[in-house]
Design an enzyme around this catalytic site. Sequence first.
Site, PDB file in Angstrom:
ATOM      1  N   ARG A   1      -3.350 -72.503 -51.572  1.00 51.36           N
ATOM      2  CA  ARG A   1      -2.414 -73.039 -52.561  1.00 51.36           C
ATOM      3  C   ARG A   1      -1.780 -74.349 -52.115  1.00 51.36           C
ATOM      4  O   ARG A   1      -1.135 -75.026 -52.918  1.00 51.36           O
ATOM      5  CB  ARG A   1      -1.322 -72.016 -52.859  1.00 51.36           C
ATOM      6  CG  ARG A   1      -1.855 -70.775 -53.526  1.00 51.36           C
ATOM      7  CD  ARG A   1      -0.761 -69.793 -53.812  1.00 51.36           C
ATOM      8  NE  ARG A   1       0.465 -70.211 -53.143  1.00 51.36           N
ATOM      9  CZ  ARG A   1       1.573 -69.520 -53.085  1.00 51.36           C
ATOM     10  NH1 ARG A   1       1.645 -68.368 -53.638  1.00 51.36           N
ATOM     11  NH2 ARG A   1       2.641 -69.975 -52.455  1.00 51.36           N
ATOM     12  N   ASN A   2      -1.934 -74.741 -50.852  1.00 50.65           N
ATOM     13  CA  ASN A   2      -1.368 -76.000 -50.373  1.00 50.65           C
ATOM     14  C   ASN A   2      -2.086 -77.159 -51.057  1.00 50.65           C
ATOM     15  O   ASN A   2      -3.299 -77.124 -51.252  1.00 50.65           O
ATOM     16  CB  ASN A   2      -1.495 -76.103 -48.844  1.00 50.65           C
ATOM     17  CG  ASN A   2      -0.698 -77.256 -48.288  1.00 50.65           C
ATOM     18  OD1 ASN A   2      -1.055 -78.415 -48.486  1.00 50.65           O
ATOM     19  ND2 ASN A   2       0.381 -76.949 -47.591  1.00 50.65           N
ATOM     20  N   TYR A   3      -1.345 -78.170 -51.386  1.00 54.91           N
ATOM     21  CA  TYR A   3      -1.894 -79.316 -52.116  1.00 54.91           C
ATOM     22  C   TYR A   3      -2.543 -80.374 -51.229  1.00 54.91           C
ATOM     23  O   TYR A   3      -3.084 -81.344 -51.753  1.00 54.91           O
ATOM     24  CB  TYR A   3      -0.783 -80.000 -52.924  1.00 54.91           C
ATOM     25  CG  TYR A   3      -0.334 -79.254 -54.148  1.00 54.91           C
ATOM     26  CD1 TYR A   3      -1.030 -79.350 -55.341  1.00 54.91           C
ATOM     27  CD2 TYR A   3       0.816 -78.474 -54.119  1.00 54.91           C
ATOM     28  CE1 TYR A   3      -0.604 -78.688 -56.480  1.00 54.91           C
ATOM     29  CE2 TYR A   3       1.255 -77.809 -55.257  1.00 54.91           C
ATOM     30  CZ  TYR A   3       0.538 -77.918 -56.426  1.00 54.91           C
ATOM     31  OH  TYR A   3       0.957 -77.259 -57.551  1.00 54.91           O
ATOM     32  N   PHE A   4      -2.490 -80.248 -49.905  1.00 55.73           N
ATOM     33  CA  PHE A   4      -2.935 -81.358 -49.067  1.00 55.73           C
ATOM     34  C   PHE A   4      -4.358 -81.819 -49.384  1.00 55.73           C
ATOM     35  O   PHE A   4      -4.596 -83.007 -49.617  1.00 55.73           O
ATOM     36  CB  PHE A   4      -2.824 -81.044 -47.569  1.00 55.73           C
ATOM     37  CG  PHE A   4      -3.334 -82.184 -46.737  1.00 55.73           C
ATOM     38  CD1 PHE A   4      -2.561 -83.322 -46.570  1.00 55.73           C
ATOM     39  CD2 PHE A   4      -4.605 -82.163 -46.185  1.00 55.73           C
ATOM     40  CE1 PHE A   4      -3.046 -84.415 -45.856  1.00 55.73           C
ATOM     41  CE2 PHE A   4      -5.101 -83.240 -45.463  1.00 55.73           C
ATOM     42  CZ  PHE A   4      -4.312 -84.372 -45.303  1.00 55.73           C
TER      43      PHE A   4
END
Length: 178
Positions: A45-48
């Site tokens: 779910r991290n946007y990086f």
Amino acid sequence: MSEERREGRVRSFPPVVDGRAVVLVLGSMPGRESLLRNQYYGNARNYFWPVLYGLFGEVPDEEYDARLRYAQGKGVALWDVIASCRRKGSLDANIRDERPNDITGLLAAYPGIRCLAFNGAKAYETFRKHFGTAFANEGGIGLLRLPSTSPIPTPRMRTLEDRIAAWRALLPYLAEAE
């Protein structure tokens, strides 16, 4: 059992860097899922990764090693400000007793790095606490405090598009890598 494990400390990963690096993206400390996967920004779910690829209109590779090669090919290195700390869970707010990584040493070893890009306020604040800003400013290295790529929304950063727009500040530096 290592001394750090007995102390209840978590450790960050080694840097992902090579001679092509012009931007060093610095997080605070990998979250629990990233540590379990042994991957930078390993929480799905991290946007990086969508942000980094989105800067160039592309979709992230599925395989982690391909993502690392992509970042390096664009001139992006990855590391964390914090080498180890005590933390329950994954929240930056729970970080205690941090010990910094040797960022000064890394910059000496990779003089092509022209920008330190901080992934969120905690990374920036921790860097300032341990290193200040003088060495970076004197060395001609830009310091960019960018919004976190954490999946937790804020009033200003709610979507992937919001984050890509903010992270476009990297593009002038990344153009140097091409």
